[in-house]
Design a protein around this motif. Structure first.
Motif, PDB file in Angstrom:
ATOM      1  N   PHE A 207       0.334 -19.006 -10.324  1.00 45.19           N
ATOM      2  CA  PHE A 207      -0.853 -19.576 -11.341  1.00 45.19           C
ATOM      3  C   PHE A 207      -1.781 -18.639 -10.945  1.00 45.19           C
ATOM      4  O   PHE A 207      -2.555 -18.348  -9.864  1.00 45.19           O
ATOM      5  N   ALA A 208      -2.609 -18.258 -12.295  1.00 41.82           N
ATOM      6  CA  ALA A 208      -3.850 -17.384 -12.170  1.00 41.82           C
ATOM      7  C   ALA A 208      -4.993 -18.214 -12.097  1.00 41.82           C
ATOM      8  O   ALA A 208      -5.898 -17.499 -11.940  1.00 41.82           O
ATOM      9  N   VAL A 209      -4.797 -19.465 -12.277  1.00 35.67           N
ATOM     10  CA  VAL A 209      -5.867 -20.355 -11.790  1.00 35.67           C
ATOM     11  C   VAL A 209      -6.024 -21.308 -10.655  1.00 35.67           C
ATOM     12  O   VAL A 209      -5.043 -21.529 -10.011  1.00 35.67           O
ATOM     13  N   PRO A 210      -7.097 -21.707  -9.978  1.00 38.52           N
ATOM     14  CA  PRO A 210      -7.074 -22.477  -8.835  1.00 38.52           C
ATOM     15  C   PRO A 210      -6.579 -23.923  -9.063  1.00 38.52           C
ATOM     16  O   PRO A 210      -7.554 -24.983  -9.349  1.00 38.52           O
ATOM     17  N   ILE A 211      -5.472 -24.105  -9.640  1.00 38.84           N
ATOM     18  CA  ILE A 211      -4.962 -25.434 -10.067  1.00 38.84           C
ATOM     19  C   ILE A 211      -5.162 -26.549  -9.280  1.00 38.84           C
ATOM     20  O   ILE A 211      -5.401 -27.506  -9.428  1.00 38.84           O
ATOM     21  N   PHE A 212      -5.064 -26.193  -7.840  1.00 36.51           N
ATOM     22  CA  PHE A 212      -4.819 -27.398  -6.830  1.00 36.51           C
ATOM     23  C   PHE A 212      -6.312 -27.702  -6.698  1.00 36.51           C
ATOM     24  O   PHE A 212      -6.946 -29.091  -6.429  1.00 36.51           O
ATOM     25  N   ARG A 213      -7.099 -26.847  -6.223  1.00 37.31           N
ATOM     26  CA  ARG A 213      -8.556 -27.219  -6.170  1.00 37.31           C
ATOM     27  C   ARG A 213      -9.339 -28.109  -7.395  1.00 37.31           C
ATOM     28  O   ARG A 213      -9.959 -29.109  -7.513  1.00 37.31           O
ATOM     29  N   THR A 214      -8.957 -27.482  -8.481  1.00 33.91           N
ATOM     30  CA  THR A 214      -9.281 -28.136  -9.925  1.00 33.91           C
ATOM     31  C   THR A 214      -8.930 -29.414 -10.071  1.00 33.91           C
ATOM     32  O   THR A 214      -9.410 -30.478 -10.402  1.00 33.91           O
ATOM     33  N   TYR A 215      -7.487 -29.663  -9.550  1.00 34.47           N
ATOM     34  CA  TYR A 215      -6.911 -30.953  -9.835  1.00 34.47           C
ATOM     35  C   TYR A 215      -7.817 -32.099  -8.852  1.00 34.47           C
ATOM     36  O   TYR A 215      -7.762 -32.957  -9.056  1.00 34.47           O
ATOM     37  N   ALA A 216      -7.835 -31.375  -7.516  1.00 40.19           N
ATOM     38  CA  ALA A 216      -8.664 -32.399  -6.587  1.00 40.19           C
ATOM     39  C   ALA A 216     -10.144 -32.971  -7.076  1.00 40.19           C
ATOM     40  O   ALA A 216     -10.324 -33.973  -7.014  1.00 40.19           O
ATOM     41  N   ARG A 217     -10.790 -31.988  -7.845  1.00 43.97           N
ATOM     42  CA  ARG A 217     -12.096 -32.374  -8.389  1.00 43.97           C
ATOM     43  C   ARG A 217     -12.154 -32.877  -9.746  1.00 43.97           C
ATOM     44  O   ARG A 217     -13.059 -33.426  -9.995  1.00 43.97           O
ATOM     45  N   ASN A 218     -10.934 -32.744 -10.537  1.00 43.29           N
ATOM     46  CA  ASN A 218     -11.185 -33.467 -11.786  1.00 43.29           C
ATOM     47  C   ASN A 218     -10.028 -34.216 -12.264  1.00 43.29           C
ATOM     48  O   ASN A 218     -10.089 -35.087 -13.077  1.00 43.29           O
ATOM     49  N   GLY A 219      -8.812 -34.035 -11.339  1.00 41.29           N
ATOM     50  CA  GLY A 219      -7.693 -35.231 -11.736  1.00 41.29           C
ATOM     51  C   GLY A 219      -7.077 -35.107 -13.059  1.00 41.29           C
ATOM     52  O   GLY A 219      -6.403 -36.139 -13.214  1.00 41.29           O
ATOM     53  N   TYR A 220      -7.012 -33.945 -13.591  1.00 39.68           N
ATOM     54  CA  TYR A 220      -6.299 -33.962 -15.085  1.00 39.68           C
ATOM     55  C   TYR A 220      -4.932 -33.678 -14.986  1.00 39.68           C
ATOM     56  O   TYR A 220      -4.524 -32.931 -14.191  1.00 39.68           O
ATOM     57  N   ALA A 221      -4.261 -34.761 -15.493  1.00 34.55           N
ATOM     58  CA  ALA A 221      -2.994 -35.061 -15.214  1.00 34.55           C
ATOM     59  C   ALA A 221      -2.038 -33.799 -15.608  1.00 34.55           C
ATOM     60  O   ALA A 221      -0.895 -33.629 -15.177  1.00 34.55           O
ATOM     61  N   VAL A 222      -2.395 -33.162 -16.680  1.00 39.34           N
ATOM     62  CA  VAL A 222      -1.690 -32.088 -17.418  1.00 39.34           C
ATOM     63  C   VAL A 222      -1.533 -31.271 -16.200  1.00 39.34           C
ATOM     64  O   VAL A 222      -0.291 -30.358 -16.025  1.00 39.34           O
ATOM     65  N   TYR A 223      -2.452 -30.913 -15.235  1.00 40.49           N
ATOM     66  CA  TYR A 223      -2.180 -29.744 -14.100  1.00 40.49           C
ATOM     67  C   TYR A 223      -1.193 -30.287 -13.089  1.00 40.49           C
ATOM     68  O   TYR A 223      -0.185 -29.238 -12.735  1.00 40.49           O
ATOM     69  N   ARG A 224      -1.003 -31.452 -12.940  1.00 46.12           N
ATOM     70  CA  ARG A 224       0.085 -31.867 -12.023  1.00 46.12           C
ATOM     71  C   ARG A 224       1.328 -31.712 -12.852  1.00 46.12           C
ATOM     72  O   ARG A 224       2.349 -31.571 -12.251  1.00 46.12           O
ATOM     73  N   GLN A 225       1.534 -32.173 -14.163  1.00 44.64           N
ATOM     74  CA  GLN A 225       2.664 -32.169 -14.759  1.00 44.64           C
ATOM     75  C   GLN A 225       3.158 -30.517 -14.911  1.00 44.64           C
ATOM     76  O   GLN A 225       4.377 -30.343 -14.682  1.00 44.64           O
ATOM     77  N   LEU A 226       2.094 -29.796 -15.111  1.00 44.36           N
ATOM     78  CA  LEU A 226       2.658 -28.178 -15.128  1.00 44.36           C
ATOM     79  C   LEU A 226       3.287 -27.762 -13.850  1.00 44.36           C
ATOM     80  O   LEU A 226       4.201 -27.236 -13.831  1.00 44.36           O
TER      81      LEU A 226
END
Length: 335
Positions: A207-226
């Motif tokens: 992933f070219a994005v910090p998807i785990f840190r961003t999920y911890a801070r924002n909780g956007y379910a799309v990141y988890r699904q991806l």
């Protein structure tokens, strides 16, 4: 009243002890902890939350651990590779292991390019614009709304080499905000780019994005699904398949001659400024679970009730339905 509650709790523990004593966790995924500070960072918290909510069986390890115990290693967001870690990971992949990396993970220590061979990607540096949007593609889009999604933090500028499968692509915004062009929150996306947001080459997903840190801070379910969709590409037959809400925690343990599936469903709420409270137990009904078991079990039952369950064994999985889960329930797969 307090001692009544303590008594109920310990009576429950005593009833369950035969299926817990000496039991060992059964896991297949490991996330590499970043030990740069005194505590876990947001990336570590994000990956732990995702894997728990996806009902995967995992450990948190450090770089001295035995990687060969796991089918999949996750290096969330910040793991630049020195020579020793690069060589250890390369050996792990050459022996059939799978990797999931994000943002700076996989780069050399100077952050100038990918140190790990075989990723099939070209690194250009940090993303230079204010916003970075992503669109999931193909099978990586399963369960994700067919739209372009905002990344609440920007990551890296990465392009795919020929032969690399693009799982999500980056869209660019119309412009970067300045004193002449201002939006309240974010500039709308304009068009797709030839930069990747997620890509796969062989047994490596990046992933070219910090998807785990961003999920911890924002909780956007799309990141988890991806992330879940990409894990399924690398590991299509997980230890546990469960038709349960993300609020349920599922843990597999093992004793001699049996495996035990623990399902926990207590939902904490922040009912005061700095305290999470579990007050109400919300039962779950008719929960379907499937556990990957080496051979057909002789018996499947609930513990500590010792109530037999109907089950089927197919394609390496023992499948059963739990009638009711009141906070905690064990399902035992007896050899």
């Amino acid at each position: 009243r307090i001692y009544e509650r303590i008594g109920r709790t310990y009576r429950s523990v005593v009833e369950k002890e035969p299926w817990c004593e000496g039991a060992k966790a059964v896991t297949e995924i490991a996330s590499l902890l970043n030990l740069s500070g005194p505590r876990a960072n947001d990336s570590d918290i994000g990956v732990t939350g995702m894997l728990t909510q996806l009902h995967h069986q995992f450990d948190i390890i450090d770089r001295a651990s035995d990687f060969s115990r796991y089918r999949l290693l996750i290096l969330p967001d910040t793991h630049r590779l020195d020579t020793a870690l690069r060589d250890k990971l390369a050996s792990y992949v050459s022996l059939g292991g799978a990797l999931l990396l994000s943002h700076e993970s996989g780069l050399d220590t100077a952050g100038e390019g990918f140190a790990l061979p075989g990723m099939g990607l070209d690194y250009e540096g940090p993303w230079k614009h204010e916003s970075q949007y992503l669109e999931a593609l193909g099978g990586a889009r399963d369960g994700i709304p067919e739209m372009v999604h905002e990344m609440y933090e920007t990551g890296s500028a990465v392009k795919a080499q020929p032969g690399t499968t693009v799982l999500a692509r980056v869209w660019t915004g119309y412009f970067d905000r300045d004193y002449k062009r201002f939006q309240v929150e974010q500039t709308p996306y304009e068009k797709p780019s030839d930069y990747v947001a997620a890509a796969q080459r062989g047994k490596i997903v990046y992933f070219a994005v910090p998807i785990f840190r961003t999920y911890a801070r924002n909780g956007y379910a799309v990141y988890r699904q991806l992330v879940g969709n990409c894990i399924r590409r690398l590991m299509p037959e997980p230890l546990v398949k469960a038709q349960l809400p993300s609020t349920a925690q599922v843990t597999m343990t093992e004793q001699r001659g049996r495996r035990i599936l623990h399902v926990l469903h207590y939902i904490p709420q922040r009912r005061s400024l700095d305290l999470d409270i579990v007050e109400d137990v919300i039962p779950l009904a008719n929960a379907s679970v499937a556990a990957r078991i080496p051979q057909r079990p002789s018996r499947v039952y609930l513990a500590p009730q010792r109530q037999d369950l109907k089950f089927e064994y197919r394609d390496g999985y023992a499948r059963a339905t739990i009638p009711t889960i009141n906070g905690h329930q064990m399902v035992v797969f007896e050899a």
